[in-house]
Design a protein around this motif. Structure first.
Motif, PDB file in Angstrom:
ATOM      1  N   ARG A  16       0.871  -1.189   0.000  1.00 41.37           N
ATOM      2  CA  ARG A  16       0.000   0.000   0.000  1.00 41.37           C
ATOM      3  C   ARG A  16       0.899   1.228   0.000  1.00 41.37           C
ATOM      4  NH1 ARG A  16      -3.119   0.016   5.063  1.00 41.37           N
ATOM      5  NH2 ARG A  16      -1.415   1.298   5.788  1.00 41.37           N
ATOM      6  N   THR A  17       0.552   2.221  -0.823  1.00 39.80           N
ATOM      7  CA  THR A  17       1.335   3.454  -0.865  1.00 39.80           C
ATOM      8  C   THR A  17       0.658   4.526  -0.010  1.00 39.80           C
ATOM      9  OG1 THR A  17       0.187   4.489  -2.731  1.00 39.80           O
ATOM     10  CG2 THR A  17       1.969   2.926  -3.264  1.00 39.80           C
ATOM     11  N   LYS A  18       1.345   5.631   0.156  1.00 41.31           N
ATOM     12  CA  LYS A  18       0.704   6.825   0.731  1.00 41.31           C
ATOM     13  C   LYS A  18      -0.237   7.400  -0.343  1.00 41.31           C
ATOM     14  CE  LYS A  18       3.263   7.681   4.642  1.00 41.31           C
ATOM     15  NZ  LYS A  18       4.703   7.925   4.599  1.00 41.31           N
ATOM     16  N   PRO A  19      -1.247   8.165   0.064  1.00 43.33           N
ATOM     17  CA  PRO A  19      -2.175   8.733  -0.928  1.00 43.33           C
ATOM     18  C   PRO A  19      -1.477   9.665  -1.912  1.00 43.33           C
ATOM     19  CG  PRO A  19      -3.109   8.872   1.282  1.00 43.33           C
ATOM     20  CD  PRO A  19      -1.685   8.423   1.449  1.00 43.33           C
ATOM     21  N   VAL A  20      -1.883   9.547  -3.171  1.00 44.94           N
ATOM     22  CA  VAL A  20      -1.428  10.464  -4.234  1.00 44.94           C
ATOM     23  C   VAL A  20      -2.671  10.865  -5.035  1.00 44.94           C
ATOM     24  CG1 VAL A  20       0.940   9.582  -4.438  1.00 44.94           C
ATOM     25  CG2 VAL A  20      -0.894   8.475  -5.727  1.00 44.94           C
ATOM     26  N   ALA A  21      -2.470  11.767  -6.007  1.00 40.12           N
ATOM     27  CA  ALA A  21      -3.612  12.225  -6.806  1.00 40.12           C
ATOM     28  C   ALA A  21      -4.330  11.041  -7.450  1.00 40.12           C
ATOM     29  CB  ALA A  21      -3.111  13.179  -7.882  1.00 40.12           C
ATOM     30  N   SER A  22      -5.637  11.126  -7.523  1.00 35.65           N
ATOM     31  CA  SER A  22      -6.434  10.008  -8.031  1.00 35.65           C
ATOM     32  C   SER A  22      -6.326   9.903  -9.560  1.00 35.65           C
ATOM     33  CB  SER A  22      -7.890  10.230  -7.627  1.00 35.65           C
ATOM     34  OG  SER A  22      -8.661   9.193  -8.140  1.00 35.65           O
ATOM     35  N   THR A  23      -5.881   8.731 -10.028  1.00 40.49           N
ATOM     36  CA  THR A  23      -5.785   8.518 -11.481  1.00 40.49           C
ATOM     37  C   THR A  23      -6.460   7.222 -11.930  1.00 40.49           C
ATOM     38  OG1 THR A  23      -3.633   7.487 -11.128  1.00 40.49           O
ATOM     39  CG2 THR A  23      -3.618   9.770 -11.857  1.00 40.49           C
ATOM     40  N   LEU A  24      -6.658   6.285 -11.008  1.00 38.48           N
ATOM     41  CA  LEU A  24      -7.182   4.962 -11.382  1.00 38.48           C
ATOM     42  C   LEU A  24      -8.463   4.694 -10.599  1.00 38.48           C
ATOM     43  CD1 LEU A  24      -6.633   2.227 -12.890  1.00 38.48           C
ATOM     44  CD2 LEU A  24      -5.550   1.445 -10.764  1.00 38.48           C
ATOM     45  N   LYS A  25      -9.564   4.552 -11.308  1.00 43.17           N
ATOM     46  CA  LYS A  25     -10.844   4.317 -10.625  1.00 43.17           C
ATOM     47  C   LYS A  25     -11.187   2.826 -10.561  1.00 43.17           C
ATOM     48  CE  LYS A  25     -13.209   8.680 -11.681  1.00 43.17           C
ATOM     49  NZ  LYS A  25     -13.016   9.145 -10.330  1.00 43.17           N
ATOM     50  N   GLN A  26     -10.717   2.081 -11.576  1.00 42.74           N
ATOM     51  CA  GLN A  26     -11.095   0.665 -11.667  1.00 42.74           C
ATOM     52  C   GLN A  26     -10.176  -0.200 -10.795  1.00 42.74           C
ATOM     53  OE1 GLN A  26     -10.151   2.589 -14.255  1.00 42.74           O
ATOM     54  NE2 GLN A  26     -12.126   3.051 -15.199  1.00 42.74           N
ATOM     55  N   VAL A  27     -10.631  -1.426 -10.532  1.00 43.25           N
ATOM     56  CA  VAL A  27      -9.722  -2.458 -10.025  1.00 43.25           C
ATOM     57  C   VAL A  27      -9.134  -3.124 -11.252  1.00 43.25           C
ATOM     58  CG1 VAL A  27      -9.485  -4.565  -8.669  1.00 43.25           C
ATOM     59  CG2 VAL A  27     -11.203  -2.864  -8.036  1.00 43.25           C
ATOM     60  N   ILE A  28      -7.835  -3.345 -11.247  1.00 45.44           N
ATOM     61  CA  ILE A  28      -7.257  -4.052 -12.392  1.00 45.44           C
ATOM     62  C   ILE A  28      -6.616  -5.356 -11.911  1.00 45.44           C
ATOM     63  CG2 ILE A  28      -6.792  -1.887 -13.613  1.00 45.44           C
ATOM     64  CD1 ILE A  28      -3.716  -2.828 -13.105  1.00 45.44           C
ATOM     65  N   SER A  29      -6.625  -6.345 -12.776  1.00 50.40           N
ATOM     66  CA  SER A  29      -5.782  -7.517 -12.531  1.00 50.40           C
ATOM     67  C   SER A  29      -5.160  -7.904 -13.857  1.00 50.40           C
ATOM     68  CB  SER A  29      -6.573  -8.676 -11.934  1.00 50.40           C
ATOM     69  OG  SER A  29      -7.528  -9.113 -12.850  1.00 50.40           O
ATOM     70  N   VAL A  30      -3.959  -8.416 -13.796  1.00 45.48           N
ATOM     71  CA  VAL A  30      -3.247  -8.834 -15.002  1.00 45.48           C
ATOM     72  C   VAL A  30      -3.326 -10.351 -15.057  1.00 45.48           C
ATOM     73  CG1 VAL A  30      -1.023  -8.899 -16.176  1.00 45.48           C
ATOM     74  CG2 VAL A  30      -1.740  -6.827 -14.957  1.00 45.48           C
ATOM     75  N   ALA A  31      -3.916 -10.856 -16.139  1.00 48.32           N
ATOM     76  CA  ALA A  31      -4.120 -12.299 -16.253  1.00 48.32           C
ATOM     77  C   ALA A  31      -2.795 -13.014 -16.490  1.00 48.32           C
ATOM     78  CB  ALA A  31      -5.073 -12.574 -17.411  1.00 48.32           C
ATOM     79  N   ASP A  32      -2.584 -14.072 -15.733  1.00 45.35           N
ATOM     80  CA  ASP A  32      -1.449 -14.967 -15.982  1.00 45.35           C
ATOM     81  C   ASP A  32      -2.059 -16.244 -16.545  1.00 45.35           C
ATOM     82  OD1 ASP A  32       0.564 -16.808 -15.911  1.00 45.35           O
ATOM     83  OD2 ASP A  32       1.067 -16.524 -13.799  1.00 45.35           O
ATOM     84  N   VAL A  33      -2.267 -16.245 -17.851  1.00 49.89           N
ATOM     85  CA  VAL A  33      -3.042 -17.320 -18.468  1.00 49.89           C
ATOM     86  C   VAL A  33      -2.371 -18.671 -18.279  1.00 49.89           C
ATOM     87  CG1 VAL A  33      -3.868 -18.204 -20.682  1.00 49.89           C
ATOM     88  CG2 VAL A  33      -4.175 -15.808 -20.105  1.00 49.89           C
ATOM     89  N   ARG A  34      -1.030 -18.686 -18.350  1.00 53.35           N
ATOM     90  CA  ARG A  34      -0.309 -19.963 -18.259  1.00 53.35           C
ATOM     91  C   ARG A  34      -0.591 -20.653 -16.923  1.00 53.35           C
ATOM     92  NH1 ARG A  34       4.889 -20.664 -17.070  1.00 53.35           N
ATOM     93  NH2 ARG A  34       5.127 -18.412 -16.947  1.00 53.35           N
ATOM     94  N   ASN A  35      -0.643 -19.872 -15.858  1.00 54.59           N
ATOM     95  CA  ASN A  35      -0.887 -20.456 -14.538  1.00 54.59           C
ATOM     96  C   ASN A  35      -2.333 -20.297 -14.089  1.00 54.59           C
ATOM     97  OD1 ASN A  35       1.802 -21.307 -14.051  1.00 54.59           O
ATOM     98  ND2 ASN A  35       2.339 -19.152 -13.820  1.00 54.59           N
ATOM     99  N   ALA A  36      -3.203 -19.792 -14.997  1.00 53.56           N
ATOM    100  CA  ALA A  36      -4.624 -19.642 -14.701  1.00 53.56           C
ATOM    101  C   ALA A  36      -4.845 -18.851 -13.417  1.00 53.56           C
ATOM    102  CB  ALA A  36      -5.293 -21.008 -14.622  1.00 53.56           C
ATOM    103  N   GLU A  37      -4.109 -17.787 -13.254  1.00 53.73           N
ATOM    104  CA  GLU A  37      -4.230 -16.950 -12.061  1.00 53.73           C
ATOM    105  C   GLU A  37      -4.097 -15.493 -12.476  1.00 53.73           C
ATOM    106  OE1 GLU A  37      -0.903 -18.198  -9.889  1.00 53.73           O
ATOM    107  OE2 GLU A  37      -1.758 -20.144  -9.369  1.00 53.73           O
ATOM    108  N   ALA A  38      -4.098 -14.612 -11.456  1.00 52.32           N
ATOM    109  CA  ALA A  38      -3.756 -13.216 -11.723  1.00 52.32           C
ATOM    110  C   ALA A  38      -2.286 -13.038 -11.400  1.00 52.32           C
ATOM    111  CB  ALA A  38      -4.602 -12.299 -10.856  1.00 52.32           C
ATOM    112  N   ALA A  39      -1.520 -12.390 -12.308  1.00 44.56           N
ATOM    113  CA  ALA A  39      -0.096 -12.157 -12.058  1.00 44.56           C
ATOM    114  C   ALA A  39       0.093 -11.011 -11.076  1.00 44.56           C
ATOM    115  CB  ALA A  39       0.599 -11.839 -13.375  1.00 44.56           C
ATOM    116  N   CYS A  40      -0.806 -10.029 -11.139  1.00 43.85           N
ATOM    117  CA  CYS A  40      -0.831  -8.965 -10.143  1.00 43.85           C
ATOM    118  C   CYS A  40      -2.190  -8.289 -10.254  1.00 43.85           C
ATOM    119  CB  CYS A  40       0.301  -7.956 -10.331  1.00 43.85           C
ATOM    120  SG  CYS A  40       0.096  -6.854 -11.727  1.00 43.85           S
ATOM    121  N   ALA A  41      -2.534  -7.544  -9.241  1.00 44.81           N
ATOM    122  CA  ALA A  41      -3.828  -6.857  -9.231  1.00 44.81           C
ATOM    123  C   ALA A  41      -3.672  -5.608  -8.391  1.00 44.81           C
ATOM    124  CB  ALA A  41      -4.914  -7.762  -8.649  1.00 44.81           C
TER     125      ALA A  41
END
Ligand SMILES: Cc1cc2nc3c(=O)[nH]c(=O)nc-3n(C[C@H](O)[C@H](O)[C@H](O)COP(=O)(O)OP(=O)(O)OC[C@H]3O[C@@H](n4cnc5c(N)ncnc54)[C@H](O)[C@@H]3O)c2cc1C
Length: 391
Positions: free
Chosen positions: A225-250
């Motif tokens: 978790r970071t300290k608060p900064v200016a708001s730029t991202l409203k969505q939740v994102i996850s990066v698909a790791d298709v090979r391992n059928a998981e999220a690589a990061c979110a």
């Protein structure tokens, strides 16, 4: 004597306790630490319907309907916001799986679309770097503040008459003639006719005497978790790791501006210690470095923020990545809500309603036939399909 003891004060237990207490039953919540001390505090706290197993999507849809009015119902803020979820593919090879997720979600009634190419993704979320190949976007997904939500449930449950016992684990569940009679901690014996076990990665010792332990593969995820900064991202994102059928990061940006982001899942050594009465698992530096690299590649603005905190959280992974929401055959009055496999925060509000209905011998508000406790024993844990892209 209390009508129901709820073991575990994460989102599942707290929501169940509130639902039971407001229906007029006397309830005691027992937690070995306190509210949101484990997964429900460690979580990313995405409130996501998309990218789930089709069996679980109706639960998530029902949960999101509850999230929309939860702060009002609990009369306290939950930090809930509904700005969508992006599941991102980094390369062309990831896109067929993302298209499948969009088709499955749409067939289940979700407002989900497939975004082809970086510019389509950046039209929705300009904070995403132009390094991505595409994404799914589900507009009614969102995120919430996990500590605020669990505390709101506990306060509302208390106002409805529930009592709490924090700082002591339940060490035994007692029965007589096959029926629940009490739970014991080191210093208390609480007589009761019903127990809801919502104990996350722990609790097998309490279920084993009734042949109801849930086969869990416990893994860890690194969170920064970071300290608060200016708001730029409203969505939740996850990066698909298709090979391992998981999220690589979110990750996501909290309403206060802090980025909160996670790694993929990794095997856990079992090491955990306590500090100030809370469980702590420290990430290796390698995991921190990889998490920063993966999330920072996709959301570069996060790299300029100061680090505020980091931790590891545990995932209660079942063989089919679906939870157990059921009564226990071997002990009348014993109910289980565990094995959420990294998706249980969103489900909290509907888990509370389902478990309260089971305790009161009423019909579950959603079909729970896929979440029986007997499915692993009947089929054998290895009979299940490998984990699909839930993340
Ligand atoms: C890093 C991370 C990211 C995640 N991201 C998401 C996400 O984006 N969206 C999502 O929906 N889900 C997510 N999850 C999963 C989600 O957080 C969990 O599924 C959910 O919080 C589980 O809640 P719970 O109440 O069932 O369990 P927990 O929150 O783990 O609560 C269990 C409680 O039981 C208590 N307990 C255990 N044994 C005993 C005992 N013997 N006696 C008394 N008390 C006991 C523990 O102290 C604990 O407080 C994530 C999880 C992690 C770790």
């Amino acid at each position: 004597m209390t009508d129901v003891v709820v073991i575990g004060c994460g989102v599942s237990g707290a929501a169940t306790a509130w639902e039971l207490a407001r229906s007029g039953l006397s309830v005691t919540i027992v937690d070995r630490y306190g509210p949101a001390a484990m997964a429900s505090g460690w979580t990313l706290a995405g409130v996501r319907q998309s990218g789930r197993d089709p069996a679980e999507i109706p639960l998530a849809i029902a949960a999101v309907k509850l999230w929309e009015n939860l702060a009002e119902a609990l009369d306290a803020p939950t930090g809930y916001t509904q700005d969508g979820n992006l599941r991102i593919g980094m390369g062309a090879g990831d896109l067929p799986a993302l298209k499948d997720i969009a088709e499955t979600g749409a067939a289940c009634g979700l407002p989900i679309s497939f975004l082809d190419g970086a510019s389509a993704v950046r039209d929705v979320a300009p904070a995403i770097a132009p390094v991505v190949a595409g994404a799914t976007f589900c507009a009614t997904d969102g995120h919430a503040d996990p500590d605020a939500t669990v505390n709101a449930y506990v306060a509302a449950a208390r106002r409805a008459g529930a009592t709490t016992l924090f700082g002591e684990p339940v060490i035994a569940v007692e029965t007589a003639a096959g029926k629940i009679t009490a739970v014991r901690t080191a210093s208390h014996r609480i007589a009761t006719g019903a127990v809801v076990l919502a104990s996350g990665v722990m609790g097998d010792d309490l279920l084993a005497p009734f042949g109801a332990d849930v086969p869990l593969d416990v893994k860890y995820v690194t969170v920064i978790r970071t300290k608060p900064v200016a708001s730029t991202l409203k969505q939740v994102i996850s990066v698909a790791d298709v090979r391992n059928a998981e999220a690589a990061c979110a990750g996501r940006q909290q309403l206060d501006g802090a980025f909160r982001f996670t790694s993929g899942i990794e095997p856990w050594s079992g090491a955990m210690h306590e500090r100030n009465g809370r469980p702590i698992i420290a990430p290796p530096i390698r995991a921190l470095a990889e998490t920063i690299e993966s999330f920072g590649t996709v959301v570069p603005a996060a790299l300029d923020a100061e680090i505020d905190a980091y931790w590891c959280g545990l995932i209660d992974q079942t063989p089919d990545s679906l939870p157990v929401l059921d009564r226990v055959e071997g002990a009348r009055g014993l109910f289980v809500a565990r094995g959420f496999s990294g998706h249980g925060f969103c489900l909290g509000p509907i888990t509370g309603k389902i478990m309260a209905a089971l305790v009161k011998e009423e019909q579950s508000p959603v079909d729970i036939s896929a979440f029986s406790s007997s499915r692993f024993a009947k089929a054998g844990a290895s009979a299940f399909e490998p984990v699909t892209l839930h993340g």
